[in-house]
Design an enzyme around this catalytic site. Structure first.
Site, PDB file in Angstrom:
ATOM      1  N   THR A 142      74.889  15.578  25.346  1.00 47.04           N
ATOM      2  CA  THR A 142      75.077  16.830  26.387  1.00 47.04           C
ATOM      3  C   THR A 142      76.246  17.524  25.222  1.00 47.04           C
ATOM      4  OG1 THR A 142      77.042  16.425  27.384  1.00 47.04           O
ATOM      5  CG2 THR A 142      74.216  16.390  28.297  1.00 47.04           C
ATOM      6  N   HIS A 143      75.942  18.191  24.566  1.00 43.61           N
ATOM      7  CA  HIS A 143      77.567  19.402  23.782  1.00 43.61           C
ATOM      8  C   HIS A 143      77.154  17.796  22.436  1.00 43.61           C
ATOM      9  CE1 HIS A 143      79.049  20.936  27.744  1.00 43.61           C
ATOM     10  NE2 HIS A 143      79.053  19.819  27.858  1.00 43.61           N
ATOM     11  N   SER A 270      66.159  15.819  -4.312  1.00 42.89           N
ATOM     12  CA  SER A 270      66.766  16.503  -4.983  1.00 42.89           C
ATOM     13  C   SER A 270      67.130  16.995  -6.760  1.00 42.89           C
ATOM     14  CB  SER A 270      68.477  16.682  -4.981  1.00 42.89           C
ATOM     15  OG  SER A 270      69.417  17.475  -5.536  1.00 42.89           O
ATOM     16  N   LYS A 276      68.579  11.745  -3.226  1.00 41.46           N
ATOM     17  CA  LYS A 276      68.232  12.385  -1.846  1.00 41.46           C
ATOM     18  C   LYS A 276      66.951  12.254  -1.270  1.00 41.46           C
ATOM     19  CE  LYS A 276      70.333  15.124   0.392  1.00 41.46           C
ATOM     20  NZ  LYS A 276      71.329  16.347  -0.124  1.00 41.46           N
ATOM     21  N   GLU A 283      63.452  21.829   8.308  1.00 39.51           N
ATOM     22  CA  GLU A 283      64.121  22.833   8.119  1.00 39.51           C
ATOM     23  C   GLU A 283      63.302  24.022   7.825  1.00 39.51           C
ATOM     24  OE1 GLU A 283      67.330  21.359   4.896  1.00 39.51           O
ATOM     25  OE2 GLU A 283      65.873  19.593   5.049  1.00 39.51           O
TER      26      GLU A 283
END
Ligand code: ARG
Length: 450
Positions: A142-143, A270, A276, A283
């Site tokens: 949570t948070h 990348s 990467k 996304e």
């Protein structure tokens, strides 16, 4: 019409994707016109043959679409009439206003069924990933702070629940899409004895007991785009759900979490940094949510100031509707592909889930079972956490004496609450992340989705 006006007002560049539904609608309309005596047998035959020939040509990419003819409806009808004189009778009792409403409804009906299939497939991918890793625990957050341990499957099944509600909304929307507007004419029906029920039945506009579903107000029928708004609203919420799932997966692939690894087939590199592996599918599923929400807002804005009945503004509904359908269907599909190409890093999950602080609430529950009021137990365990922090030791490495120094209620068995396995065996309320309950939920979904 001036060339630039034709260019500005045409819709065939995008509404031609309605061609199948336009032709099906026309075939049934022709059947009905034959039934009520407007078309002779030979005329109907010529129209049916002509429409089928045109359909074949469109299918093969041989049909020449003419922007000057404005839209898909005029393009097909004009070409039919050029070839078959009886084509000039096809538009009897029909307007493009009820025709376009019909085509949009027919198209969306199919689209919803296809989308529901993709969502079910995504649900299956989530369930499978949970099943393949049914012993994996992770921290629940949570948070975005570690809170309490949960099975990874429980986290994944949360999305299955969300997607199920999306399916319910889409089915509900389907019931209002599935109403036949044909026969409403331009706005005021027709003086001809059109057989609306006959048309509705042949086009599958029927309820569960086979009764034809007809729009009940001709003015509403030609100006109504609520069905498109409802679809775009349900799709926007679906997109938001996909986006949240995407966000979790993106976080989990990062080195800071390291809970999962996506196969190379679903990641991109990348152009600069050779190491990467970016979770671009997730996304983009997250990013495309913006346009799906935007499409909903565009449709609502489109409608808000329209006077009765049909106004040309309504032509602007199609690109928003098409884009929404295409976007959510592709996103759901690709998310499923991505999940099927995802491996769980069990060691990293186990390391994160074994943080004893996650069971601080269990220690409070231990005191509650010894009759301490929960508010006090919460306070006492807070002091235990502070002491552990001060001593630089994990919560489960405090001694009995140290616990006693904080509160005498602690017994020698207090530290046993930090046994993760037994902690998970105790969370068996309906909907809780306990061992038995999660297994039950996985089995329920497996069964329901098969
Ligand atoms: N192209 C129009 C649309 O998509 C079809 C209906 C046009 N009706 C009219 N009276 N111009 O909404």
């Amino acid at each position: 019409m001036a060339a630039e006006v034709a260019q500005f007002t045409q819709s065939v560049s995008f509404d031609r994707r309605l061609w199948r539904h336009d032709i099906v609608g026309s075939l049934v309309h022709a059947d009905m016109l034959y039934k009520i005596g407007v078309l002779s047998r030979a005329e109907r035959h010529a129209i049916v043959h002509g429409l089928k020939t045109i359909a074949g040509e469109i299918e093969q990419g041989k049909f020449r679409w003419k922007p000057a003819l404005e839209d898909v409806h005029m393009n097909i009808e004009a070409e039919l009439t050029r070839r078959v004189p009886a084509g000039a009778k096809l538009h009897t009792g029909r307007s493009r206003n009820d025709q376009v409403a019909l085509d949009a409804r027919l198209w969306l009906r199919d689209e919803i069924v296809l989308l529901l299939g993709e969502i079910a497939d995504l649900q299956r991918a989530l369930v499978s990933l949970g099943e393949r890793n049914n012993d994996v625990l992770i921290p629940g957050y949570t948070h975005l702070q570690r809170a309490q341990p949960v099975y990874l499957a429980h986290h994944l099944l949360a999305y299955v629940e969300m997607l199920e509600r999306d399916c319910e909304r889409l089915w509900d929307c389907h019931s209002r899409v599935n109403v036949c507007p044909l026969g409403s004419g331009a706005l005021a029906g027709s003086t001809l004895p059109l057989d609306r029920a006959f048309v509705a039945k042949l086009l599958g506009f029927v309820d569960a007991s086979g009764r034809p579903q007809l729009t009940q107000n001709s003015m509403d029928a030609v100006s109504d785009r609520d069905f498109a708004v409802e679809f775009c609203a349900a799709a926007a919420l679906l997109a938001v759900h996909l986006s949240r799932l995407a966000e979790d997966l993106i976080l989990w692939t990062g080195a800071e979490f390291n809970f999962i690894k996506m196969a190379d087939a679903c990641t991109t590199g990348s152009s600069l940094m050779p190491q990467k592996k970016n979770p671009d599918v997730a996304e983009l599923a997250r990013g495309k949510t913006g346009r799906v929400i935007g499409n909903l807002v565009a449709l609502l804005t489109l409608l808000k100031g329209l006077p009765m009945t049909y106004n040309r503004d309504l032509q602007e509904d199609k690109e928003r509707l098409f884009d929404t359908a295409d976007t959510v269907r592709a996103s759901a599909r690709l998310m499923a592909t991505m999940l099927r190409n995802t491996k769980v890093n069990k060691a990293a999950c186990a390391a994160a889930a074994s943080d004893p602080a996650l069971l601080a609430t269990d220690l409070a529950d231990y005191l509650v079972k010894k009759a301490m009021p929960f508010r006090q137990a919460h306070h006492v365990v807070g002091a235990v956490v502070a002491l552990a922090e001060k001593l630089g030791r994990p919560l489960n490495r405090l001694t009995f004496a140290e616990l006693q120094s904080i509160n005498k209620t602690f017994g020698r068995d207090a530290l046993s609450v930090f046994n993760l396995k037994s902690a998970m065996s105790k969370r068996n309320l309906t909907g809780a992340p306990g061992t038995r309950e999660v297994a039950k939920q996985l089995a329920r979904w497996r069964e329901q989705l098969s």
